[in-house]
Design a protein around this motif. Structure first.
Motif, short mmCIF file in Angstrom:
data_model
loop_
_atom_site.label_atom_id
_atom_site.label_comp_id
_atom_site.label_asym_id
_atom_site.label_seq_id
_atom_site.Cartn_x
_atom_site.Cartn_y
_atom_site.Cartn_z
N UNK A 298 -17.41 8.68 -3.59
CA UNK A 298 -17.44 7.49 -4.42
C UNK A 298 -18.73 7.35 -5.22
N UNK A 299 -19.84 7.88 -4.68
CA UNK A 299 -21.10 7.82 -5.43
C UNK A 299 -21.03 8.66 -6.70
N UNK A 300 -20.39 9.83 -6.58
CA UNK A 300 -20.18 10.67 -7.77
C UNK A 300 -19.27 9.92 -8.75
N UNK A 301 -18.15 9.39 -8.23
CA UNK A 301 -17.17 8.76 -9.11
C UNK A 301 -17.76 7.55 -9.81
N UNK A 302 -18.53 6.74 -9.05
CA UNK A 302 -19.15 5.58 -9.67
C UNK A 302 -20.08 6.00 -10.80
N UNK A 303 -20.80 7.11 -10.58
CA UNK A 303 -21.70 7.61 -11.64
C UNK A 303 -20.91 8.05 -12.86
N UNK A 304 -19.84 8.83 -12.61
CA UNK A 304 -19.02 9.31 -13.73
C UNK A 304 -18.46 8.13 -14.53
N UNK A 305 -17.98 7.11 -13.80
CA UNK A 305 -17.34 5.99 -14.49
C UNK A 305 -18.35 5.18 -15.30
N UNK A 306 -19.63 5.31 -14.95
CA UNK A 306 -20.66 4.65 -15.76
C UNK A 306 -21.10 5.54 -16.91
N UNK A 307 -20.38 6.64 -17.10
CA UNK A 307 -20.64 7.50 -18.26
C UNK A 307 -21.60 8.64 -17.99
N UNK A 308 -22.05 8.81 -16.75
CA UNK A 308 -23.00 9.90 -16.48
C UNK A 308 -22.26 11.23 -16.40
N UNK B 13 0.86 -1.19 0.00
CA UNK B 13 0.00 0.00 0.00
C UNK B 13 0.88 1.23 0.00
N UNK B 14 0.44 2.26 -0.75
CA UNK B 14 1.26 3.45 -0.90
C UNK B 14 2.20 3.38 -2.08
N UNK B 15 2.16 2.29 -2.83
CA UNK B 15 3.09 2.16 -3.95
C UNK B 15 2.59 2.91 -5.18
N UNK B 16 1.32 3.36 -5.14
CA UNK B 16 0.79 4.13 -6.26
C UNK B 16 -0.13 3.34 -7.16
N UNK B 17 -0.46 2.09 -6.80
CA UNK B 17 -1.25 1.29 -7.73
C UNK B 17 -2.69 1.80 -7.87
N UNK B 18 -3.29 2.24 -6.77
CA UNK B 18 -4.67 2.76 -6.89
C UNK B 18 -4.69 4.06 -7.68
N UNK B 19 -3.68 4.92 -7.45
CA UNK B 19 -3.60 6.16 -8.22
C UNK B 19 -3.45 5.87 -9.71
N UNK B 20 -2.66 4.86 -10.02
CA UNK B 20 -2.49 4.47 -11.43
C UNK B 20 -3.85 4.11 -12.03
N UNK B 21 -4.63 3.34 -11.26
CA UNK B 21 -5.96 2.95 -11.73
C UNK B 21 -6.85 4.18 -11.96
N UNK C 15 -12.01 -4.00 -18.16
CA UNK C 15 -12.62 -3.97 -16.84
C UNK C 15 -11.50 -3.83 -15.81
N UNK C 16 -11.65 -2.85 -14.90
CA UNK C 16 -10.58 -2.63 -13.91
C UNK C 16 -11.12 -2.89 -12.51
N UNK C 17 -10.29 -3.53 -11.69
CA UNK C 17 -10.67 -3.85 -10.31
C UNK C 17 -9.65 -3.26 -9.35
N UNK C 18 -10.15 -2.66 -8.28
CA UNK C 18 -9.26 -2.17 -7.23
C UNK C 18 -9.47 -3.03 -6.00
N UNK D 82 -14.70 -0.13 -17.71
CA UNK D 82 -15.55 -0.28 -16.54
C UNK D 82 -14.69 -0.45 -15.31
N UNK D 83 -15.16 0.09 -14.17
CA UNK D 83 -14.35 0.01 -12.96
C UNK D 83 -15.19 -0.57 -11.82
N UNK D 84 -14.58 -1.48 -11.06
CA UNK D 84 -15.21 -1.96 -9.83
C UNK D 84 -14.32 -1.53 -8.66
N UNK D 85 -14.87 -0.61 -7.82
CA UNK D 85 -14.08 -0.05 -6.72
C UNK D 85 -13.91 -1.05 -5.59
N UNK D 86 -12.95 -0.75 -4.76
CA UNK D 86 -12.79 -1.55 -3.54
C UNK D 86 -14.06 -1.48 -2.69
#
Lengths: 246, 496
Positions: B385-395, A36-44, A164-167, A86-90
Motif C-alpha cells: 500500500x505504501x508503493x500504491x499510495x505513492x503511485x496514486x500521488x503521481x510518483x 464484500x466480494x462483489x468487485x467494488x474495490x477492484x472496480x476502484x 476523489x475516490x474513497x474505499x 485522488x484516492x483515499x484507501x481503506x
C-alpha cells in the motif's frame, strides 16, 4: 466527466468484473454499494490504474484507457489519469516516517514541483479545512483513526484532483465520526470535486451520494438516482441488500 | 563407572605420571611441519611421511638414546606451551634459547650454529644491510630470533607462519625484504631467479633442544646424545647432505657439562624484553587496525549490499540469479577461506593487495552478502500500500523508492545492521590468517612471546569490548525507539 464502458477484469483465472458500465457527472457523488466480494474495490483499483483492465474502456475527459493498449502506452495514460484522480484507501497508507505536514506536501513538492513554502501554506489551509491545523507537526501514528483519515483526505486534495475516490471510508469510524466525515465530504463536493465512494454503509451514503450503483458478482445490478435506489429499488436483489443493510 | 573410557583415562594417567622416562619409552618430539622445510616437513613425494634434516637428526639422537622417535606435529607459535602441556617431551624445531623462553623451559646444549640471511628482490638497489631497512617492511617468521632482532632494531616487521608465504609476499612487493635463518633461506631462495641475498649472512645463534623444566634426567640424556652424534660425525653427514654444513659447527664439538645452563654468552641471544607499556602500545596499534578494517569493510558492505538486494528482489531473472549466487557463495563458505583465497589466490592472476586491504575488501564482500539480505527483508516488509499510495500521488517508482520506501526500510534494517557491525568487529580477527597486525594477531604473538596468555587475553578482550559495547548499546537504543512504530505496523498488518 468519467465514464466506464463494459469493464472486464480477470484475476487468477476468475472474472472479477463482468462488463461494468456507468457514468459520473462533474461535481456529483457516485456511491458504489455491494457485499464484500462483489468487485467494488477492484472496480476502484481499475479506475485509478492500479489494476489494468482486460476489456472495455475508461474515459476521463480526454484520457481513454483500453484493454488493447501496449503496456507503455497504458502506463503513460494512467500517469495522466492519476493527475486528475485522488484516492483515499481503506487503510489510508499515510507515510509513517513523515509528519502530517510532510505527508501532505511530499507529492506537491516532488511531483508538481510546487515551491516548498507555497506547498506548506496550501497544506496548512487544507489541514485547517479538515480541522487538524494544530496537528501539522505530529507523526501519523500519534493521531486517532479519524484524524489519520482526514490527513489522508488532505493529502489527496493537495494534488488538486478533479475526482476523489474513497474505499470504505467509514470502516474504522464510529457513527458520530461517520457523520462528521459526511459533512466534510459534502463541503468538499460543494467546492467543485467529483467523488466515487465505495462503501457497504448505506446510512453513510444516504444524503451524500447523488447516484448509487449496486454491484453483485462483478456486475451492475442496478444504478440510478440515490433516492430512487434507496426508496424503490427495481431489482429484488438490490431490495434485499438494502433491506438487510438497514 | 567402569567403562572403556575410564579405563583409557586410567592408562593415560599412568603414562602421564609414570615419572622418569625409561629406555623403553619413545622420544616424543614436537615441531611444526607446515612450511617447515628444511627442518621437518611433509615429503612432497609421500605426503604422509615427514622428512627434513632435523627429522634425520632426531632419528640419530633417538638411536643414540636407545629409543624410538615419535613425532608430534604441532604449531610453531605454540610449541613452548604445548611442551609445557606435555603434548610431547622435547622440541626439535630450530628453536633458539632466547632468554624469554628460558623463563619457561630449559634447553639442551646447542646442536647447530645458525646465521640470518637478508633476502631482497633481484632489482633492489637500496637495501644492503639490515640497517637499510629502517623505513621498510621486513618479513620473517613470528616468534623467532630474527623477529626479536627486528623488534630490537625497531624495524617494521610483518610476521609470517611459513617462510614460503614470506618469500612470496616479497616477490609480490607486499614487503621489502625477508630475514630468515640460513637453513630456511638456503632451501627456499637458492633456486630462486627473482630473489637474492642483500648481504652476507650475519648474526650468530644456536639451535637447541627444548625441554620442560625439571626434566633434568632427560636433558642429560639428550645432551649426551648430541655429543655422541656430533663426535661420531653422523650429524655432520646429515648437515652436509642438506647443504647446511659449515666450519662454524666445529665449535660445538666440546662435550656438554652436567648441570650446565647452556646459554653460551659467546652467541648473540636476542630476546624480546617484554614490557607492558610496549605491549599496550602495540595492542593499541592493533586496535586501530581492527577499527580501520571494521569500518572500511562495513562501508563496502553497506554500499554493495544495496544493489545486491535490489537486484535479487526486483532485477531481471539473470540479475536475480547472479545476485543469489553471490549471496549464497559468500554466506555459504567460511570468511577465513575467502580471505586466504583473496590473499594467496588472486596474486596468481596478477592481483596482489596488501594484507590489510585484502582483509578490508574480503570482509566487505562477505558482509555485503549479509547486508543485502537485511535490506531485502526490510524492503519486503514495507506494505504494498505504501508503493500504491505513492503511485496514486503521481510518483514514479524511483521517486517512491527514494522518498517513501527506502526511509521506512532503513528504520527496519537499522537494528540488524548494527548487530552485523558488532559481529563484523569480531570477525576482523580472521585477518590474523593473512598476518594483518590486528588484535587477534597481536594477542597471539605477544602472548606467545611472553607467555602472558591470561593478562594479555584480558587486555585484548577489554579492547574488543570497548569497541563493540557502544555499538551494541546503540543498537538497543535504536530498537527501543522503533518499537512503538513496529507495534503500530503489527496492528496494521492485523487489519489487513
Amino acid at each position: 466527466m468519467i465514464r466506464a464502458t463494459d469493464l472486464i477484469k480477470n484475476a487468477n483465472g476468475a472474472r472479477i468484473l463482468r462488463g461494468v458500465s456507468f457514468e459520473v457527472a462533474p461535481q456529483t457523488v457516485l456511491g458504489i454499494i455491494g457485499a464484500s466480494g462483489s468487485g467494488k474495490t477492484t472496480l476502484l483499483r481499475c479506475l485509478n490504474g492500479l489494476e489494468r483492465i482486460d476489456g472495455g474502456a475508461i474515459e476521463f475527459d480526454s484520457i481513454r484507457l483500453e484493454a488493447n493498449l501496449s503496456a507503455a502506452e497504458y502506463s503513460r495514460r494512467v500517469k495522466g489519469l492519476r493527475k486528475k484522480v485522488g484516492t483515499v484507501f481503506q487503510h489510508l497508507y499515510l507515510f509513517p516516517h513523515l509528519t502530517v505536514l510532510a505527508n501532505i506536501i511530499e507529492a506537491p513538492t516532488h511531483v508538481l514541483r510546487v515551491p516548498k513554502q507555497q506547498a506548506e501554506s496550501e497544506a496548512v489551509a487544507l489541514l485547517d479545512s479538515v480541522g487538524l491545523k494544530e496537528k501539522a507537526r505530529r507523526y501519523p501514528e500519534t493521531l486517532s483513526g479519524g484524524e489519520q483519515q482526514r490527513v489522508a483526505i488532505a493529502r489527496a486534495l493537495a494534488m488538486h484532483p478533479a475526482l476523489l475516490m474513497f474505499d470504505e471510508p467509514t470502516s474504522a469510524l464510529d457513527p458520530k465520526r461517520s457523520a462528521g466525515l459526511r459533512s466534510l465530504l459534502r463541503s468538499t463536493v460543494s467546492r467543485g470535486h467529483t467523488m466515487v465512494i465505495v462503501s457497504h454503509s448505506i446510512g453513510f451514503l444516504e444524503g451524500l451520494a447523488d447516484q448509487l450503483l449496486y454491484m453483485e458478482g462483478g456486475e451492475v445490478v442496478e444504478s440510478g438516482a440515490a433516492h430512487q435506489i434507496l426508496n424503490s429499488p427495481r431489482d429484488p436483489r438490490t431490495k434485499d441488500f438494502i433491506e438487510q443493510a438497514k | 563407572m567402569p567403562s572403556p573410557v575410564s579405563k583409557l583415562l586410567w592408562i593415560a594417567a599412568c603414562l602421564l605420571f609414570s615419572g622418569n622416562v625409561s629406555a623403553q619409552q619413545p622420544l616424543r618430539w614436537g615441531a611444526d611441519p607446515s612450511g617447515g622445510a628444511p627442518y621437518v616437513y611433509n615429503d612432497p613425494n609421500h605426503p604422509d611421511q615427514y622428512i627434513g634434516y632435523e627429522k634425520e637428526m632426531v632419528d640419530a639422537l633417538a638411536a643414540a638414546m636407545g629409543r624410538k622417535p615419535e613425532f608430534a606435529p604441532s604449531d610453531w607459535e605454540t610449541l613452548v606451551s604445548a611442551l609445557q602441556r606435555k603434548s610431547f617431551d622435547v622440541i626439535v624445531n630450530g628453536l633458539e634459547p632466547t632468554s624469554d623462553r628460558q623463563k619457561q623451559i630449559q634447553f639442551s646444549k646447542p646442536y647447530y650454529i645458525f646465521q640470518l640471511a637478508l633476502t631482497v628482490r633481484n632489482g633492489e638497489q637500496q637495501i644492503h644491510s639490515l640497517a637499510d631497512c629502517k623505513n621498510r617492511v621486513v618479513g620473517t617468521l613470528g616468534n623467532t630470533a630474527a623477529s626479536r632482532l627486528l623488534q630490537k632494531e625497531n624495524i617494521p616487521m610483518r610476521a609470517y607462519a611459513e617462510p614460503l608465504t614470506a618469500y612470496r609476499d616479497l616477490e609480490l612487493k607486499r614487503i621489502d625484504a625477508v630475514i630468515m635463518d640460513v637453513p630456511a633461506e638456503v632451501f627456499y631462495v637458492s633456486k630462486s631467479t627473482t630473489l637474492k641475498r642483500a648481504c652476507e649472512p650475519f648474526f650468530r645463534g644456536t639451535y637447541n633442544v627444548g625441554l620442560r623444566k625439571g626434566d633434568d634426567a632427560l636433558k642429560t640424556e639428550v645432551d649426551a646424545a648430541i655429543d655422541k652424534i656430533i663426535n661420531d660425525g653422523s650429524l655432520e653427514k646429515i648437515l652436509r647432505k642438506w647443504g647446511l654444513w659449515n666450519d662454524a659447527q666445529l665449535e660445538l664439538q666440546k662435550p656438554a657439562k652436567a648441570g650446565e645452563k647452556n646459554v653460551d654468552v659467546g652467541y648473540d641471544i636476542t630476546s624480546a624484553a617484554f614490557n607492558w607499556r610496549e605491549a599496550i602500545w602495540r595492542l593499541t596499534r592493533a586496535a586501530f587496525v581492527t577499527v580501520l578494517i571494521a569500518f572500511g569493510s562495513m562501508v563496502i558492505a553497506l554500499v554493495l549490499g544495496m544493489p545486491l538486494a535490489i537486484g535479487q528482489w526486483k532485477g531481471p531473472r539473470p540479475v536475480q540469479w547472479l545476485c543469489t549466487i553471490y549471496v549464497e557463495f559468500f554466506r555459504g563458505t567460511p570468511v577465513l577461506v575467502q580471505l586466504l583465497f583473496l590473499y594467496f589466490g588472486l596474486p596468481t592472476i596478477g592481483l596482489a593487495m596488501p594484507a590489510w586491504l585484502t582483509a578490508l575488501i574480503g570482509l566487505g564482500l562477505n558482509y555485503a552478502a549479509y547486508e543485502s539480505q537485511v535490506y531485502r527483508a526490510a524492503l519486503e516488509a514495507i506494505p504494498r500500500g505504501q508503493w500504491e499510495a505513492s503511485y496514486l500521488l503521481g510518483m514514479g517508482p524511483v521517486l517512491a523508492f527514494r522518498r517513501i520506501i527506502l526511509p521506512q526500510a532503513f528504520r527496519i534494517a537499522l537494528p540488524p545492521m548494527t548487530n552485523d557491525f558488532v559481529s563484523l568487529f569480531k570477525d576482523t580477527s580472521t585477518a590474523y590468517a593473512i598476518s594483518v597486525w590486528e588484535l587477534a594477531t597481536a594477542y597471539r604473538e605477544l602472548a606467545n612471546a611472553s607467555g602472558q596468555f591470561l593478562l594479555l587475553g584480558v587486555a585484548v578482550s577489554l579492547y574488543y569490548l570497548a569497541m563493540s559495547l557502544p555499538m551494541a548499546h546503540l543498537a538497543r537504543r535504536l530498537e527501543r525507539k522503533l518499537q512503538r512504530r513496529e507495534a503500530i505496523e503489527a496492528v496494521e498488518a492485523e487489519i489487513n
